[in-house]
Motif scaffolding. Structure first.
Motif, short mmCIF file in Angstrom:
data_model
loop_
_atom_site.label_atom_id
_atom_site.label_comp_id
_atom_site.label_asym_id
_atom_site.label_seq_id
_atom_site.Cartn_x
_atom_site.Cartn_y
_atom_site.Cartn_z
N VAL A 81 24.27 38.99 44.31
CA VAL A 81 23.84 37.59 44.67
C VAL A 81 22.46 37.04 44.07
O VAL A 81 21.63 37.63 44.57
N SER A 82 22.39 36.40 43.08
CA SER A 82 21.23 36.17 42.97
C SER A 82 21.38 34.76 42.74
O SER A 82 21.80 33.80 42.08
N GLU A 83 19.54 33.43 43.50
CA GLU A 83 20.00 32.92 43.65
C GLU A 83 19.19 32.36 42.34
O GLU A 83 19.11 31.04 41.67
N THR A 84 18.32 33.42 41.43
CA THR A 84 17.62 32.99 39.92
C THR A 84 18.42 32.24 38.91
O THR A 84 18.39 31.65 37.99
N THR A 85 18.84 33.41 38.82
CA THR A 85 20.82 33.41 37.63
C THR A 85 21.27 32.25 38.20
O THR A 85 22.14 32.24 37.60
N MET A 86 21.68 31.86 39.78
CA MET A 86 23.11 31.48 39.99
C MET A 86 24.33 32.28 39.66
O MET A 86 25.22 31.20 39.33
N ASP A 87 24.03 33.55 39.80
CA ASP A 87 25.64 34.45 39.93
C ASP A 87 25.55 35.50 41.10
O ASP A 87 25.45 35.44 41.92
N TYR A 88 27.07 35.60 40.44
CA TYR A 88 27.09 36.61 41.59
C TYR A 88 28.29 38.08 40.72
O TYR A 88 29.26 37.73 40.24
N SER A 89 27.92 39.84 41.50
CA SER A 89 28.84 40.34 41.06
C SER A 89 29.84 40.64 41.63
O SER A 89 29.55 40.83 43.11
N VAL A 90 31.25 40.66 41.49
CA VAL A 90 32.23 41.58 42.19
C VAL A 90 32.75 42.46 41.35
O VAL A 90 32.75 42.86 39.76
N GLU A 91 33.04 42.96 42.05
CA GLU A 91 34.25 44.57 41.24
C GLU A 91 35.78 44.44 42.48
O GLU A 91 36.11 44.10 43.07
N LEU A 92 36.77 44.61 41.14
CA LEU A 92 38.57 43.76 41.55
C LEU A 92 39.03 44.45 41.05
O LEU A 92 38.65 44.57 40.16
N TYR A 93 40.29 44.69 42.07
CA TYR A 93 41.87 44.70 41.04
C TYR A 93 41.96 43.44 41.02
O TYR A 93 42.76 43.60 42.21
N LEU A 94 42.64 43.74 40.34
CA LEU A 94 44.29 41.99 39.63
C LEU A 94 45.23 42.34 39.62
O LEU A 94 45.28 43.16 38.42
N SER A 95 45.28 41.77 40.72
CA SER A 95 47.52 42.12 40.27
C SER A 95 48.00 41.34 40.20
O SER A 95 47.87 40.10 40.58
N MET A 96 49.14 41.12 39.41
CA MET A 96 50.03 39.91 38.69
C MET A 96 51.88 40.47 38.85
O MET A 96 51.77 41.17 38.74
N THR A 97 51.75 39.84 39.26
CA THR A 97 53.90 39.11 39.59
C THR A 97 54.31 38.81 39.13
O THR A 97 54.15 37.09 39.87
N TRP A 98 55.43 38.96 38.42
CA TRP A 98 56.03 37.52 37.69
C TRP A 98 57.70 38.23 37.24
O TRP A 98 57.97 39.54 37.67
N MET A 99 57.98 37.45 37.88
CA MET A 99 59.76 37.59 36.93
C MET A 99 60.06 37.72 35.12
O MET A 99 59.65 36.42 34.48
N ASP A 100 60.36 38.48 35.16
CA ASP A 100 60.48 38.80 33.00
C ASP A 100 62.67 39.41 33.03
O ASP A 100 62.60 40.61 33.31
N VAL A 101 63.31 38.38 33.13
CA VAL A 101 64.84 38.76 33.28
C VAL A 101 65.04 39.72 31.66
O VAL A 101 66.03 40.52 31.68
N ARG A 102 64.27 39.85 31.09
CA ARG A 102 64.48 40.46 29.94
C ARG A 102 64.32 41.63 30.12
O ARG A 102 64.85 42.90 29.15
#
Length: 422
Positions: A81-102
Protein backbone atom coordinates in the motif's frame (compact mmCIF):
# COMPACT_ATOMS: atom_id res chain seq x y z
CA UNK A 1 -2.26 -70.03 -39.28
CA UNK A 2 -4.50 -67.85 -41.48
CA UNK A 3 -7.54 -68.70 -39.37
CA UNK A 4 -5.64 -67.89 -36.19
CA UNK A 5 -4.77 -64.39 -37.48
CA UNK A 6 -8.39 -63.63 -38.38
CA UNK A 7 -9.48 -65.01 -35.03
CA UNK A 8 -7.04 -62.68 -33.28
CA UNK A 9 -8.32 -59.64 -35.21
CA UNK A 10 -11.90 -60.60 -34.41
CA UNK A 11 -11.12 -60.97 -30.73
CA UNK A 12 -9.39 -57.56 -30.57
CA UNK A 13 -12.28 -55.87 -32.35
CA UNK A 14 -14.77 -57.62 -30.13
CA UNK A 15 -12.74 -56.60 -27.09
CA UNK A 16 -12.81 -52.94 -28.04
CA UNK A 17 -16.56 -53.12 -28.66
CA UNK A 18 -17.04 -54.89 -25.36
CA UNK A 19 -14.94 -52.28 -23.53
CA UNK A 20 -17.03 -49.52 -25.11
CA UNK A 21 -20.19 -51.30 -24.12
CA UNK A 22 -18.97 -51.73 -20.55
CA UNK A 23 -18.14 -48.01 -20.49
CA UNK A 24 -21.86 -47.25 -20.72
CA UNK A 25 -23.36 -46.37 -17.34
CA UNK A 26 -26.89 -46.27 -16.05
CA UNK A 27 -28.49 -43.58 -13.95
CA UNK A 28 -32.23 -43.49 -13.23
CA UNK A 29 -32.77 -46.08 -15.95
CA UNK A 30 -30.95 -43.87 -18.51
CA UNK A 31 -27.90 -45.21 -20.28
CA UNK A 32 -24.89 -43.02 -21.11
CA UNK A 33 -22.36 -44.40 -23.56
CA UNK A 34 -20.33 -41.21 -24.22
CA UNK A 35 -16.92 -40.62 -22.67
CA UNK A 36 -15.97 -37.29 -21.15
CA UNK A 37 -13.86 -36.35 -24.15
CA UNK A 38 -16.70 -37.19 -26.51
CA UNK A 39 -19.06 -35.04 -24.44
CA UNK A 40 -16.73 -32.07 -24.63
CA UNK A 41 -16.26 -32.54 -28.37
CA UNK A 42 -19.99 -32.80 -28.85
CA UNK A 43 -20.71 -29.69 -26.72
CA UNK A 44 -18.02 -27.47 -28.21
CA UNK A 45 -17.82 -28.72 -31.79
CA UNK A 46 -21.33 -30.02 -32.40
CA UNK A 47 -22.43 -32.62 -34.91
CA UNK A 48 -22.78 -30.04 -37.71
CA UNK A 49 -22.10 -26.39 -38.39
CA UNK A 50 -25.50 -25.23 -37.12
CA UNK A 51 -25.11 -27.10 -33.81
CA UNK A 52 -21.56 -25.90 -33.24
CA UNK A 53 -21.02 -23.93 -30.05
CA UNK A 54 -20.30 -20.23 -30.70
CA UNK A 55 -18.02 -18.68 -28.03
CA UNK A 56 -18.39 -15.23 -29.58
CA UNK A 57 -21.81 -14.49 -28.07
CA UNK A 58 -23.17 -14.70 -24.51
CA UNK A 59 -25.46 -17.60 -23.59
CA UNK A 60 -28.62 -15.46 -23.53
CA UNK A 61 -27.70 -13.16 -26.39
CA UNK A 62 -30.89 -13.96 -28.30
CA UNK A 63 -33.10 -13.84 -25.21
CA UNK A 64 -34.91 -10.93 -23.57
CA UNK A 65 -32.86 -11.12 -20.37
CA UNK A 66 -29.14 -10.70 -19.59
CA UNK A 67 -26.72 -13.41 -18.53
CA UNK A 68 -26.20 -13.20 -14.78
CA UNK A 69 -22.58 -13.67 -13.74
CA UNK A 70 -21.81 -14.30 -10.06
CA UNK A 71 -18.32 -13.34 -8.90
CA UNK A 72 -16.28 -14.32 -5.86
CA UNK A 73 -12.80 -13.21 -4.79
CA UNK A 74 -10.30 -15.03 -2.61
CA UNK A 75 -7.36 -12.88 -1.50
CA UNK A 76 -3.97 -14.59 -1.40
CA UNK A 77 -1.97 -11.50 -0.42
CA UNK A 78 -2.62 -7.83 0.26
CA UNK A 79 0.45 -5.63 0.43
CA UNK A 80 2.43 -2.72 -0.99
CA UNK A 81 0.00 0.00 0.00
CA UNK A 82 1.71 3.18 -1.20
CA UNK A 83 0.75 6.74 -0.28
CA UNK A 84 3.21 8.18 -2.79
CA UNK A 85 1.71 6.46 -5.85
CA UNK A 86 -1.79 6.15 -4.35
CA UNK A 87 -2.23 2.43 -5.04
CA UNK A 88 -2.16 -1.03 -3.47
CA UNK A 89 -1.22 -4.50 -4.69
CA UNK A 90 -3.17 -7.72 -4.27
CA UNK A 91 -2.92 -11.30 -5.43
CA UNK A 92 -6.22 -13.13 -5.73
CA UNK A 93 -8.36 -15.86 -7.21
CA UNK A 94 -11.15 -14.41 -9.35
CA UNK A 95 -14.01 -16.93 -9.65
CA UNK A 96 -17.03 -16.48 -11.91
CA UNK A 97 -20.16 -18.56 -12.28
CA UNK A 98 -22.89 -18.34 -14.93
CA UNK A 99 -25.44 -20.50 -16.73
CA UNK A 100 -24.90 -21.52 -20.36
CA UNK A 101 -27.69 -23.85 -21.46
CA UNK A 102 -25.76 -24.62 -24.64
CA UNK A 103 -23.38 -26.66 -22.43
CA UNK A 104 -26.08 -28.82 -20.82
CA UNK A 105 -25.01 -32.47 -21.00
CA UNK A 106 -27.66 -34.05 -18.78
CA UNK A 107 -28.55 -36.56 -21.50
CA UNK A 108 -24.96 -37.28 -22.46
CA UNK A 109 -23.09 -38.20 -19.30
CA UNK A 110 -23.67 -38.69 -15.59
CA UNK A 111 -20.58 -36.88 -14.28
CA UNK A 112 -21.28 -34.07 -11.83
CA UNK A 113 -18.87 -31.82 -13.70
CA UNK A 114 -16.32 -31.87 -16.49
CA UNK A 115 -12.90 -30.24 -16.27
CA UNK A 116 -11.88 -28.21 -19.30
CA UNK A 117 -8.19 -28.00 -20.13
CA UNK A 118 -6.63 -24.56 -20.59
CA UNK A 119 -6.11 -25.34 -24.27
CA UNK A 120 -9.87 -25.73 -24.74
CA UNK A 121 -11.03 -22.78 -22.63
CA UNK A 122 -10.87 -20.44 -25.59
CA UNK A 123 -13.71 -22.47 -27.13
CA UNK A 124 -16.09 -21.42 -24.33
CA UNK A 125 -17.60 -17.97 -23.85
CA UNK A 126 -16.38 -16.19 -20.73
CA UNK A 127 -17.40 -12.76 -19.35
CA UNK A 128 -15.27 -9.79 -20.44
CA UNK A 129 -14.28 -8.79 -16.91
CA UNK A 130 -11.79 -6.02 -16.30
CA UNK A 131 -10.73 -3.99 -13.25
CA UNK A 132 -11.64 -0.37 -13.80
CA UNK A 133 -9.10 1.08 -11.32
CA UNK A 134 -6.28 -1.27 -12.37
CA UNK A 135 -2.84 0.26 -12.98
CA UNK A 136 -0.85 -2.94 -13.55
CA UNK A 137 -1.89 -6.58 -13.78
CA UNK A 138 -0.47 -9.96 -14.71
CA UNK A 139 -1.58 -13.57 -15.11
CA UNK A 140 0.33 -16.46 -13.55
CA UNK A 141 1.49 -19.18 -15.90
CA UNK A 142 4.11 -21.16 -13.93
CA UNK A 143 4.21 -24.01 -14.60
CA UNK A 144 0.91 -23.89 -16.49
CA UNK A 145 -1.67 -21.08 -16.78
CA UNK A 146 -3.22 -20.72 -13.33
CA UNK A 147 -6.88 -20.99 -14.26
CA UNK A 148 -9.54 -23.65 -14.43
CA UNK A 149 -13.01 -24.19 -15.88
CA UNK A 150 -15.66 -26.68 -14.77
CA UNK A 151 -18.82 -27.49 -16.73
CA UNK A 152 -21.78 -28.80 -14.71
CA UNK A 153 -24.64 -31.00 -15.88
CA UNK A 154 -27.33 -28.31 -16.10
CA UNK A 155 -25.07 -25.94 -18.02
CA UNK A 156 -23.54 -24.07 -15.12
CA UNK A 157 -19.97 -22.88 -15.80
CA UNK A 158 -17.39 -22.10 -13.12
CA UNK A 159 -14.29 -20.25 -14.22
CA UNK A 160 -11.41 -19.18 -11.99
CA UNK A 161 -8.04 -17.54 -12.54
CA UNK A 162 -5.14 -16.30 -10.46
CA UNK A 163 -4.21 -12.61 -10.87
CA UNK A 164 -1.74 -10.09 -9.48
CA UNK A 165 -3.11 -6.55 -9.53
CA UNK A 166 -1.99 -3.05 -8.67
CA UNK A 167 -5.11 -0.96 -8.12
CA UNK A 168 -5.39 2.77 -7.65
CA UNK A 169 -6.69 4.09 -4.34
CA UNK A 170 -7.28 7.81 -3.87
CA UNK A 171 -6.23 8.24 -0.28
CA UNK A 172 -7.24 11.07 2.03
CA UNK A 173 -4.20 11.87 4.14
CA UNK A 174 -5.52 14.61 6.45
CA UNK A 175 -5.01 12.27 9.43
CA UNK A 176 -1.81 10.61 8.22
CA UNK A 177 -0.29 8.58 9.92
CA UNK A 178 -3.30 8.14 12.21
CA UNK A 179 -5.57 7.52 9.24
CA UNK A 180 -7.91 4.82 8.00
CA UNK A 181 -8.17 4.37 4.25
CA UNK A 182 -11.00 2.89 2.17
CA UNK A 183 -9.62 1.44 -1.05
CA UNK A 184 -11.95 0.32 -3.86
CA UNK A 185 -11.89 -2.56 -6.31
CA UNK A 186 -14.10 -1.93 -9.34
CA UNK A 187 -15.01 -4.88 -11.57
CA UNK A 188 -16.81 -4.02 -14.79
CA UNK A 189 -17.75 -5.41 -18.17
CA UNK A 190 -15.89 -3.76 -21.02
CA UNK A 191 -18.01 -4.84 -23.98
CA UNK A 192 -21.46 -6.02 -22.96
CA UNK A 193 -24.04 -3.63 -21.58
CA UNK A 194 -26.52 -4.44 -18.85
CA UNK A 195 -28.94 -5.64 -21.54
CA UNK A 196 -26.71 -8.66 -22.17
CA UNK A 197 -24.59 -9.23 -19.05
CA UNK A 198 -25.11 -8.42 -15.36
CA UNK A 199 -22.56 -8.89 -12.57
CA UNK A 200 -23.44 -9.91 -9.01
CA UNK A 201 -21.48 -10.84 -5.93
CA UNK A 202 -21.82 -14.53 -5.13
CA UNK A 203 -22.47 -14.98 -1.42
CA UNK A 204 -23.42 -18.43 -0.24
CA UNK A 205 -25.29 -18.85 3.02
CA UNK A 206 -23.02 -17.93 5.90
CA UNK A 207 -20.13 -16.86 3.66
CA UNK A 208 -18.88 -13.55 2.29
CA UNK A 209 -18.17 -13.02 -1.42
CA UNK A 210 -14.63 -11.93 -0.46
CA UNK A 211 -12.55 -14.46 1.48
CA UNK A 212 -8.95 -14.39 2.66
CA UNK A 213 -6.08 -16.65 3.39
CA UNK A 214 -5.45 -17.10 7.11
CA UNK A 215 -2.38 -14.83 6.97
CA UNK A 216 -4.47 -11.82 5.93
CA UNK A 217 -7.73 -12.46 7.75
CA UNK A 218 -9.63 -9.53 9.14
CA UNK A 219 -7.92 -7.60 11.95
CA UNK A 220 -4.57 -9.27 11.35
CA UNK A 221 -1.61 -6.99 10.74
CA UNK A 222 -0.14 -6.44 7.30
CA UNK A 223 2.90 -4.26 6.65
CA UNK A 224 1.80 -0.87 8.08
CA UNK A 225 -1.90 -1.72 7.73
CA UNK A 226 -4.63 -3.97 9.07
CA UNK A 227 -7.71 -4.96 7.08
CA UNK A 228 -10.51 -4.12 9.50
CA UNK A 229 -13.44 -4.55 7.12
CA UNK A 230 -14.49 -5.18 3.53
CA UNK A 231 -17.82 -4.39 1.93
CA UNK A 232 -19.39 -5.22 -1.42
CA UNK A 233 -22.06 -3.50 -3.48
CA UNK A 234 -23.61 -3.60 -6.92
CA UNK A 235 -23.07 -0.71 -9.33
CA UNK A 236 -24.60 -2.15 -12.48
CA UNK A 237 -25.18 0.67 -14.93
CA UNK A 238 -24.23 3.42 -12.45
CA UNK A 239 -20.52 3.94 -13.14
CA UNK A 240 -20.97 5.58 -16.53
CA UNK A 241 -22.36 9.06 -17.00
CA UNK A 242 -23.34 8.47 -20.60
CA UNK A 243 -25.04 5.52 -22.18
CA UNK A 244 -24.55 2.69 -22.72
CA UNK A 245 -24.56 1.27 -19.20
CA UNK A 246 -22.22 -1.60 -18.34
CA UNK A 247 -22.30 -4.35 -15.74
CA UNK A 248 -20.38 -3.42 -12.60
CA UNK A 249 -19.72 -4.53 -9.03
CA UNK A 250 -17.63 -2.85 -6.39
CA UNK A 251 -15.70 -3.84 -3.25
CA UNK A 252 -14.14 -1.62 -0.59
CA UNK A 253 -11.31 -2.61 1.74
CA UNK A 254 -11.04 -0.61 4.96
CA UNK A 255 -7.37 -0.35 5.95
CA UNK A 256 -6.28 0.99 9.32
CA UNK A 257 -2.69 2.16 9.48
CA UNK A 258 -0.45 0.65 12.16
CA UNK A 259 1.25 3.60 13.86
CA UNK A 260 3.92 1.53 15.64
CA UNK A 261 6.51 2.40 13.00
CA UNK A 262 5.73 6.12 13.21
CA UNK A 263 5.76 6.13 17.00
CA UNK A 264 9.31 4.80 16.94
CA UNK A 265 10.62 6.66 13.90
CA UNK A 266 8.78 10.01 14.11
CA UNK A 267 7.01 10.81 17.34
CA UNK A 268 9.47 9.55 19.96
CA UNK A 269 12.55 11.18 18.31
CA UNK A 270 10.75 14.52 17.95
CA UNK A 271 9.58 14.38 21.58
CA UNK A 272 13.15 13.79 22.72
CA UNK A 273 14.43 16.67 20.58
CA UNK A 274 11.81 19.03 22.04
CA UNK A 275 12.64 17.88 25.57
CA UNK A 276 16.34 18.39 24.84
CA UNK A 277 15.66 22.05 24.02
CA UNK A 278 14.31 22.51 27.54
CA UNK A 279 17.72 21.71 29.05
CA UNK A 280 18.66 25.28 28.14
CA UNK A 281 16.39 26.56 30.93
CA UNK A 282 18.56 24.83 33.55
CA UNK A 283 21.85 26.19 32.25
CA UNK A 284 23.40 29.30 33.76
CA UNK A 285 22.75 32.64 32.12
CA UNK A 286 26.46 33.05 31.49
CA UNK A 287 26.74 29.68 29.64
CA UNK A 288 26.07 31.46 26.38
CA UNK A 289 28.01 29.11 24.01
CA UNK A 290 26.29 26.04 25.48
CA UNK A 291 22.79 27.53 25.26
CA UNK A 292 23.32 28.84 21.73
CA UNK A 293 24.70 25.51 20.52
CA UNK A 294 21.86 23.58 22.16
CA UNK A 295 19.14 25.82 20.70
CA UNK A 296 20.53 25.89 17.16
CA UNK A 297 21.28 22.15 17.19
CA UNK A 298 17.74 21.18 18.23
CA UNK A 299 16.16 23.48 15.63
CA UNK A 300 18.29 22.13 12.79
CA UNK A 301 17.87 18.50 13.90
CA UNK A 302 14.10 18.74 14.09
CA UNK A 303 13.93 20.54 10.76
CA UNK A 304 15.99 17.79 9.11
CA UNK A 305 13.88 15.12 10.77
CA UNK A 306 10.67 16.71 9.50
CA UNK A 307 12.08 17.02 5.97
CA UNK A 308 12.88 13.29 5.91
CA UNK A 309 9.31 12.51 6.94
CA UNK A 310 7.82 14.78 4.28
CA UNK A 311 10.01 13.33 1.53
CA UNK A 312 8.16 10.00 1.83
CA UNK A 313 4.73 11.56 1.21
CA UNK A 314 2.98 12.91 -1.87
CA UNK A 315 2.83 16.67 -2.29
CA UNK A 316 -0.75 17.43 -1.29
CA UNK A 317 -2.31 20.83 -0.80
CA UNK A 318 -3.93 20.17 2.57
CA UNK A 319 -2.42 19.86 6.06
CA UNK A 320 -1.78 16.38 7.41
CA UNK A 321 -1.62 15.24 11.02
CA UNK A 322 2.12 14.66 10.72
CA UNK A 323 2.51 18.26 9.48
CA UNK A 324 0.74 19.59 12.56
CA UNK A 325 3.02 17.53 14.80
CA UNK A 326 6.28 18.48 13.09
CA UNK A 327 5.40 22.19 12.83
CA UNK A 328 4.32 22.45 16.46
CA UNK A 329 7.42 20.59 17.63
CA UNK A 330 9.51 23.01 15.59
CA UNK A 331 7.64 25.94 17.16
CA UNK A 332 8.41 24.64 20.67
CA UNK A 333 12.09 24.24 19.87
CA UNK A 334 12.32 27.61 18.17
CA UNK A 335 10.46 29.24 21.07
CA UNK A 336 13.06 27.80 23.47
CA UNK A 337 15.79 29.41 21.36
CA UNK A 338 13.94 32.74 21.37
CA UNK A 339 13.52 32.45 25.14
CA UNK A 340 17.29 32.19 25.52
CA UNK A 341 17.79 35.20 23.28
CA UNK A 342 15.41 37.26 25.43
CA UNK A 343 16.90 36.26 28.79
CA UNK A 344 20.38 36.85 27.39
CA UNK A 345 19.39 40.42 26.51
CA UNK A 346 18.03 40.89 30.01
CA UNK A 347 21.22 39.47 31.55
CA UNK A 348 23.42 41.80 29.52
CA UNK A 349 21.23 44.74 30.45
CA UNK A 350 21.57 43.75 34.09
CA UNK A 351 25.36 43.70 33.76
CA UNK A 352 25.26 47.25 32.40
CA UNK A 353 22.99 48.36 35.22
CA UNK A 354 25.33 46.85 37.77
CA UNK A 355 28.38 48.63 36.36
CA UNK A 356 26.57 51.96 36.10
CA UNK A 357 25.08 52.02 39.60
CA UNK A 358 27.30 50.03 41.93
CA UNK A 359 29.64 52.19 44.11
CA UNK A 360 31.48 50.57 46.97
CA UNK A 361 31.63 52.30 50.41
CA UNK A 362 34.91 52.23 52.22
CA UNK A 363 34.29 50.95 55.73
CA UNK A 364 35.16 53.48 58.53
CA UNK A 365 35.95 52.85 62.16
CA UNK A 366 33.34 55.43 63.08
CA UNK A 367 30.02 54.18 61.93
CA UNK A 368 28.44 57.61 62.26
CA UNK A 369 30.92 59.31 59.95
CA UNK A 370 29.86 60.48 56.53
CA UNK A 371 31.89 61.05 53.44
CA UNK A 372 31.02 62.15 49.97
CA UNK A 373 32.05 60.91 46.57
CA UNK A 374 32.39 63.73 44.09
CA UNK A 375 30.35 65.89 46.40
CA UNK A 376 27.48 63.35 46.54
CA UNK A 377 26.59 60.90 49.27
CA UNK A 378 27.31 57.25 48.49
CA UNK A 379 24.58 54.98 47.07
CA UNK A 380 23.17 52.45 49.51
CA UNK A 381 23.61 49.18 47.56
CA UNK A 382 24.15 45.72 48.91
CA UNK A 383 27.43 44.40 47.51
CA UNK A 384 26.90 41.18 45.46
CA UNK A 385 23.17 41.63 44.87
CA UNK A 386 22.26 41.13 41.13
CA UNK A 387 20.63 43.80 39.05
CA UNK A 388 16.83 43.74 38.61
CA UNK A 389 17.04 42.81 34.90
CA UNK A 390 19.28 39.86 35.68
CA UNK A 391 16.90 38.71 38.37
CA UNK A 392 14.03 38.97 35.87
CA UNK A 393 15.97 36.83 33.39
CA UNK A 394 16.48 34.11 35.97
CA UNK A 395 12.81 34.26 36.88
CA UNK A 396 11.82 33.78 33.22
CA UNK A 397 14.08 30.70 33.05
CA UNK A 398 12.35 29.24 36.11
CA UNK A 399 8.90 29.94 34.67
CA UNK A 400 9.90 28.40 31.32
CA UNK A 401 10.86 25.17 33.06
CA UNK A 402 7.17 24.72 33.87
CA UNK A 403 5.38 26.56 31.05
CA UNK A 404 7.11 24.87 28.10
CA UNK A 405 6.59 21.24 29.27
CA UNK A 406 3.05 22.11 30.38
CA UNK A 407 2.13 23.59 27.00
CA UNK A 408 3.63 20.58 25.23
CA UNK A 409 1.55 18.23 27.39
CA UNK A 410 -1.59 20.24 26.62
CA UNK A 411 -0.77 20.08 22.91
CA UNK A 412 -0.51 16.27 23.14
CA UNK A 413 -3.80 16.06 25.05
CA UNK A 414 -5.50 17.88 22.16
CA UNK A 415 -3.57 16.34 19.24
CA UNK A 416 -4.06 12.64 19.91
CA UNK A 417 -7.83 12.62 20.68
CA UNK A 418 -8.60 14.89 17.72
CA UNK A 419 -6.81 12.73 15.14
CA UNK A 420 -7.64 9.32 16.64
CA UNK A 421 -11.27 9.65 17.68
CA UNK A 422 -12.65 12.14 15.15
Amino acid sequence: MMMSAWSLIFMLTSGRWLAGALACRSLNNDTYCMGRRDVLNHLLNGSNETDKYDPRVPPDYEEEHPTNVSIRIHLLSFDSVSETTMDYSVELYLSMTWMDVRLNYTLLHNSSWLEVDTKMMDLVWVPDVYFRNEKEASFHDVTVPNKYMHLYREGEVKYSMRLSLTLSCRMLLQKYPLDTQRCPMLIQSYTYTTENVMFYWKADEGTHPITHDAEIALNTELPQFSIVDNTTESCNGTMDVETPKFACIKAHFTLKRDIGFYIIQVYVPSILIVALSWVSFWLDLDAIPARVSLGVLTVLTLNTHGSNVQSQLPKVSYIKAIDVWVVNSLIFVFAALLEFAYVNVLARRGDKELVATQVFRIPMENKDSRFEVNGNPPRHLHIGRPAPSRMRARKIDKISRIVFPGCFVIFNMVYWPVYIYT
